[in-house]
Design a protein around this motif. Structure first.
Motif, PDB file in Angstrom:
ATOM      1  N   UNK A 132      -0.840   8.875  -4.343  1.00  3.92           N
ATOM      2  CA  UNK A 132      -1.492   7.821  -3.567  1.00  3.92           C
ATOM      3  C   UNK A 132      -2.807   8.375  -3.050  1.00  3.92           C
ATOM      4  N   UNK A 133      -3.713   7.499  -2.705  1.00  3.02           N
ATOM      5  CA  UNK A 133      -5.046   7.913  -2.241  1.00  3.02           C
ATOM      6  C   UNK A 133      -5.005   8.854  -1.086  1.00  3.02           C
TER       7      UNK A 133
ATOM      8  N   UNK B 295      -5.473   1.138  -9.555  1.00  7.23           N
ATOM      9  CA  UNK B 295      -4.322   0.957 -10.434  1.00  7.23           C
ATOM     10  C   UNK B 295      -4.362   1.934 -11.606  1.00  7.23           C
ATOM     11  N   UNK B 296      -3.202   2.201 -12.160  1.00  6.49           N
ATOM     12  CA  UNK B 296      -3.087   2.927 -13.411  1.00  6.49           C
ATOM     13  C   UNK B 296      -3.001   1.864 -14.499  1.00  6.49           C
TER      14      UNK B 296
ATOM     15  N   UNK C 128       0.822  -1.205   0.000  1.00  5.80           N
ATOM     16  CA  UNK C 128       0.000   0.000   0.000  1.00  5.80           C
ATOM     17  C   UNK C 128       0.859   1.258   0.000  1.00  5.80           C
ATOM     18  N   UNK C 129       2.166   1.107  -0.228  1.00  2.00           N
ATOM     19  CA  UNK C 129       3.070   2.246  -0.236  1.00  2.00           C
ATOM     20  C   UNK C 129       3.252   2.852  -1.616  1.00  2.00           C
ATOM     21  N   UNK C 130       2.741   2.212  -2.637  1.00  3.04           N
ATOM     22  CA  UNK C 130       2.963   2.700  -3.990  1.00  3.04           C
ATOM     23  C   UNK C 130       1.716   2.617  -4.843  1.00  3.04           C
TER      24      UNK C 130
ATOM     25  N   UNK D 242      -6.508  10.222  -8.518  1.00  4.02           N
ATOM     26  CA  UNK D 242      -5.098   9.891  -8.328  1.00  4.02           C
ATOM     27  C   UNK D 242      -4.199  10.322  -9.479  1.00  4.02           C
ATOM     28  N   UNK D 243      -4.758  10.640 -10.619  1.00  9.38           N
ATOM     29  CA  UNK D 243      -3.927  10.970 -11.772  1.00  9.38           C
ATOM     30  C   UNK D 243      -4.311  12.349 -12.303  1.00  9.38           C
TER      31      UNK D 243
END
Length: 128
Positions: free
Chosen positions: A127-128, A42-43, A9-11, A110-111
């Motif tokens: 990140x969220x 996810x991207x 959950x760090x990336x 997120x993007x």
């Protein structure tokens, strides 16, 4: 598709989906793969883009799934590769649009697209 059980959950996870994986799938199957990945945070990067009809359907399906607490929607950016190199003479003559383009899709929260031109998409992913 195998489920990933040890997610960090760090990336931010990036799913790079090849043309071969998407070949032969129905439009709704492609859309489901994309949305399932994006809903998981996810991207998703498609080696070969969607047709204009598939992109429209993706946006339409996304709009029906938006939920204020769970899913904020998608951000989608596409850039075409060299049209003349990738299309046959007949395709160009008949006015068929090439789907050979890189497409980046991610959660709207997120993007953020910082820059886009014919050869580059620059995005900030948080990140969220």
């Amino acid at each position: 598709m195998a489920e990933v059980t040890n997610r960090s959950h760090d990336g931010v996870q990036i799913d790079l989906i090849s043309t071969e994986r998407m070949d032969g799938l129905a439009s709704m199957e492609k859309i489901r793969i994309i949305l399932d990945g994006v809903r998981d945070g996810n991207i998703v990067i498609l080696e070969e883009g969607l047709t204009p009809d598939e992109e429209s359907r993706l946006i339409e399906v996304t709009m029906t799934e938006i939920s204020p607490d769970e899913f904020n929607g998608i951000e989608i950016e596409t850039y075409p590769r060299s049209e003349t190199a990738d299309q046959s003479f007949l395709d160009r003559l008949m006015g068929r649009e090439s789907t050979k383009k890189l497409t980046v899709i991610g959660p709207a929260n997120q993007i953020e697209t910082l820059h886009k031109d014919e050869t580059l998409i620059s995005a900030l992913v948080s990140r969220k």
